[in-house]
Scaffold this motif. Structure first.
Motif, PDB file in Angstrom:
ATOM      1  N   ARG A 118       0.251  -1.336  -0.146  1.00  0.00           N
ATOM      2  CA  ARG A 118      -0.086   0.084   0.283  1.00  0.00           C
ATOM      3  C   ARG A 118       0.980   1.218   0.007  1.00  0.00           C
ATOM      4  NH1 ARG A 118      -4.582  -2.043   4.648  1.00  0.00           N
ATOM      5  NH2 ARG A 118      -5.305  -3.432   3.385  1.00  0.00           N
ATOM      6  N   ASN A 119      -0.023   2.291  -0.371  1.00  0.00           N
ATOM      7  CA  ASN A 119       0.991   3.751  -0.381  1.00  0.00           C
ATOM      8  C   ASN A 119       1.731   4.093   0.312  1.00  0.00           C
ATOM      9  OD1 ASN A 119       0.778   4.074  -3.260  1.00  0.00           O
ATOM     10  ND2 ASN A 119      -1.391   4.858  -3.384  1.00  0.00           N
ATOM     11  N   LYS A 120       0.556   3.880   1.890  1.00  0.00           N
ATOM     12  CA  LYS A 120       1.077   4.490   3.585  1.00  0.00           C
ATOM     13  C   LYS A 120       2.648   3.879   3.210  1.00  0.00           C
ATOM     14  CE  LYS A 120       0.143   5.306   7.591  1.00  0.00           C
ATOM     15  NZ  LYS A 120      -1.547   5.209   8.616  1.00  0.00           N
ATOM     16  N   SER A 121       2.613   2.516   3.538  1.00  0.00           N
ATOM     17  CA  SER A 121       3.551   1.424   3.441  1.00  0.00           C
ATOM     18  C   SER A 121       4.807   1.572   3.255  1.00  0.00           C
ATOM     19  CB  SER A 121       3.165   0.390   3.629  1.00  0.00           C
ATOM     20  OG  SER A 121       2.379  -0.044   3.982  1.00  0.00           O
ATOM     21  N   VAL A 149       5.359   4.927   1.640  1.00  0.00           N
ATOM     22  CA  VAL A 149       6.004   5.923   2.265  1.00  0.00           C
ATOM     23  C   VAL A 149       7.125   5.723   3.220  1.00  0.00           C
ATOM     24  CG1 VAL A 149       5.815   8.260   3.094  1.00  0.00           C
ATOM     25  CG2 VAL A 149       4.206   7.158   0.626  1.00  0.00           C
ATOM     26  N   VAL A 150       6.483   5.272   4.147  1.00  0.00           N
ATOM     27  CA  VAL A 150       7.140   4.579   5.348  1.00  0.00           C
ATOM     28  C   VAL A 150       8.672   3.518   5.021  1.00  0.00           C
ATOM     29  CG1 VAL A 150       7.114   3.333   7.452  1.00  0.00           C
ATOM     30  CG2 VAL A 150       5.011   4.938   6.626  1.00  0.00           C
ATOM     31  N   ARG A 183       7.165   0.525  13.121  1.00  0.00           N
ATOM     32  CA  ARG A 183       5.748   1.112  12.471  1.00  0.00           C
ATOM     33  C   ARG A 183       5.824   0.461  10.714  1.00  0.00           C
ATOM     34  NH1 ARG A 183       2.119   2.635  14.897  1.00  0.00           N
ATOM     35  NH2 ARG A 183       3.245   0.868  16.307  1.00  0.00           N
ATOM     36  N   ALA A 235       1.671  -2.599  10.557  1.00  0.00           N
ATOM     37  CA  ALA A 235       1.141  -1.997   8.877  1.00  0.00           C
ATOM     38  C   ALA A 235       0.973  -2.723   8.389  1.00  0.00           C
ATOM     39  CB  ALA A 235       1.713  -0.486   8.385  1.00  0.00           C
ATOM     40  N   GLN A 257      -1.684  -6.059   7.919  1.00  0.00           N
ATOM     41  CA  GLN A 257      -2.757  -5.583   6.519  1.00  0.00           C
ATOM     42  C   GLN A 257      -3.004  -7.192   5.946  1.00  0.00           C
ATOM     43  OE1 GLN A 257      -0.834  -3.692   3.187  1.00  0.00           O
ATOM     44  NE2 GLN A 257      -1.190  -5.473   1.074  1.00  0.00           N
TER      45      GLN A 257
END
Length: 318
Positions: free
Chosen positions: A74-77, A79-80, A123, A127, A131
């Protein structure tokens, strides 16, 4: 594995390989005025490099395992993960200045950087784990467990920073121990998850509800799973889990017997509650006996169950 996920994992592996290469290339080779190698300086440099190597290798191990349990990133993962790789890429520089001048200030710089990297990594793993689990109740249980571990990790890192302000070399020893302990914890988690993944949703809920009773206590569970991870070949996993099932059934039988005994002197309202508890435990007992039969018929083959095994909880990810 999706194409995007594959590219992200390969990119991360390449960055980590470069980081480890840069660190070893920057090991100082110093000579005395008479031309002899200064062994003390070299050993000290190798020791600090080893600390950073364990730190980076443990990060790779944990993130690789977490990415392996999902199908898409996913995009959030993403970026992290990119921020994590950026912070990780600074580790060689922090390691170099720590080698060249092992002082309170350089230990503080190294400690703050590894704190940031560790928190970003944890973090990300939380995530990715969230998922990978489709069942909401199991997802919440696992995420809550990871959040508690994250808080303990954060507190421990802060304490080490404080120790480093007074005793630099003690702090370095602790920095070496942390990734090794985290690596061992990962082995324990993987060993347990291999078994949990063979259970259906209700059985998984039962297992986590009764886990402490089954194993006796957390330390016993940890030591047993860790020992099996090192000593037992994969072909013997089926027998290990059959033994665990027998112990689990034994605990459930004891619980049923205790409640049946309590019925004799219970009040009418208490009897209603006890009958409900006995019914729940008998259903659990029936599921466990069925699972035990499946284990006997469908042994692990190279760490996985054969086709006779019921679907895994995460079958929806297929």
């Amino acid at each position: 594995m999706s194409n995007m996920k594959e590219r992200v994992v390969v990119f991360g592996d390449a960055i980590i390989a470069i980081i480890l290469t840069i660190m070893v290339l920057e090991l100082p080779i110093k000579y005395a005025t008479n031309g002899e190698l200064v062994w003390q300086t070299l050993f000290s440099a190798v020791g600090i490099y080893f600390i950073s190597f364990c730190f980076v290798a443990n990060l790779w191990f944990q993130t690789a395992y977490a990415f392996n349990r999902i199908e898409q990133v996913r995009n959030k993962s993403l970026v992290v993960y990119l921020f994590l790789l950026f912070a990780l890429s600074l580790v060689p520089a922090a390691t170099r200045i720590l080698i060249e001048d092992t002082t309170k200030q350089t230990a503080l710089i190294y400690g703050v950087l590894t704190l940031i990297v560790t928190m970003l990594m944890r973090r990300l793993i939380t995530a990715l784990t969230k998922q990978s689990i489709s069942d909401k109740s199991l997802q919440k249980r696992r995420v809550d467990e990871l959040n508690r571990q994250d808080m303990l990790s954060f507190i421990a890192r802060i304490i080490i920073l404080v120790i480093g302000l007074f005793q630099v070399h003690i702090a370095l020893i602790i920095y070496l121990a942390l990734p090794i302990l985290a690596f061992l914890q990962n082995m324990v988690d993987q060993k347990e998850e291999r078994f949990v993944d063979t259970l259906d949703k209700r059985e998984q809920a039962d297992y986590f509800a009764d886990r402490n009773q089954i194993w006796g206590n957390t330390m016993k569970r940890y030591s047993h799973l860790l020992r099996d991870s090192f000593n037992e070949p994969k072909e013997k996993e089926s027998q290990q889990w059959q033994d665990l099932m027998k112990e689990w059934l034994k605990k459930v039988d004891q619980e049923i017997t205790m409640r049946q005994t309590a019925l004799k002197n219970a009040s009418p309202s208490e009897k209603v509650h006890l009958h409900q508890e006995i019914k729940r435990l008998e259903m659990q007992q029936s599921r466990l006996k069925e699972r035990e039969r499946h284990l006997k018929k469908s042994p692990f083959v190279h760490g996985k169950m054969t086709e006779q095994t019921p679907n895994k909880t995460n079958a929806s990810k297929k």
